[in-house]
Scaffold this active site. Sequence first.
Site, mmCIF file in Angstrom:
data_model
loop_
_atom_site.group_PDB
_atom_site.id
_atom_site.type_symbol
_atom_site.label_atom_id
_atom_site.label_comp_id
_atom_site.label_asym_id
_atom_site.label_seq_id
_atom_site.Cartn_x
_atom_site.Cartn_y
_atom_site.Cartn_z
ATOM 1 N N GLU A 165 -18.484 90.506 102.675
ATOM 2 C CA GLU A 165 -17.486 90.960 103.645
ATOM 3 C C GLU A 165 -17.905 92.230 104.373
ATOM 4 O OE1 GLU A 165 -13.923 91.154 101.294
ATOM 5 O OE2 GLU A 165 -13.409 89.069 101.718
ATOM 6 N N GLU A 187 -25.179 83.541 81.821
ATOM 7 C CA GLU A 187 -24.890 84.957 81.597
ATOM 8 C C GLU A 187 -25.531 85.505 80.320
ATOM 9 O OE1 GLU A 187 -20.804 85.586 79.272
ATOM 10 O OE2 GLU A 187 -20.494 84.775 81.290
#
Length: 271
Positions: free
Chosen positions: A82, A113
Amino acid sequence: MENNNPDTEKTSKYNDLEKMSTSTLLHNINKEDKTVPESVEKELPAIEKLVDAIVPKMEAGGRLFYIGAGTSGRLGVLDASECPPTFGVSDELVIGLIAGGDIALRNAVENAEDDTNQAWKDLQKFQVSEKDVVVGIAASGTTPYVIGGIKDARAKGIVTGCVTCSSGSPLAAASEFPIEVVTGPEFVTGSTRMKAGTAQKLVLNMISTSVMIKLGRVKGNKMVDMQLSNKKLVGRGTRMIMEELNVDEAEASRLLETYKSVRNVLAKYES
């Protein structure tokens, strides 16, 4: 002392959720959500330290990297993605990396992960260096991918920070500038996409917005460098020019089309 039982894993204050009415569910979730900004407020001094460490690095040509897994990784990628449309910066200035790669934005990637070495490998693809800053995001503060990446980055002399929602975590211990927003038990036990995710989003908003303002990407209170990538944003830019220069819509639209950005228009006519 490192915390082996993350705050984010504590049992919910509520029970028999499946027996609650829709109204009761919503009110209780909302009640818990209201506590998040207060938790963030307690960490403002820590957030300030990280922002003030990031700005000089970026002023000198460095970049900001976010690394995370699952929800935390997605939030980092979101914040990074963004920045270009909002502040008109290169998409190479703020970079979000998620364990398992971009496919993990939409799908769970098994064991992604758990690899302590992969984050550093991912960072090396971007030639990360001492010029940059690496921020690890992990609600529990125990994610191996993130801890490994932060440890490796710090060992190479890179400024590191973290955003976690547990106190005394291994991730905070590994980071130079830790931010520990302790949000407490989730409404659904362990569902850190809820309060913890909201807290992380708020903190990332603070970090990127404050950094961009201090880098001069906002004028007054306006996004003068935003990308004019759709009609809504063109309209917003036009209204900014109308307000700042006291001209009508037709003239503001003409100026924006001519000079291609709100900043360029204001620089031309306010000097």
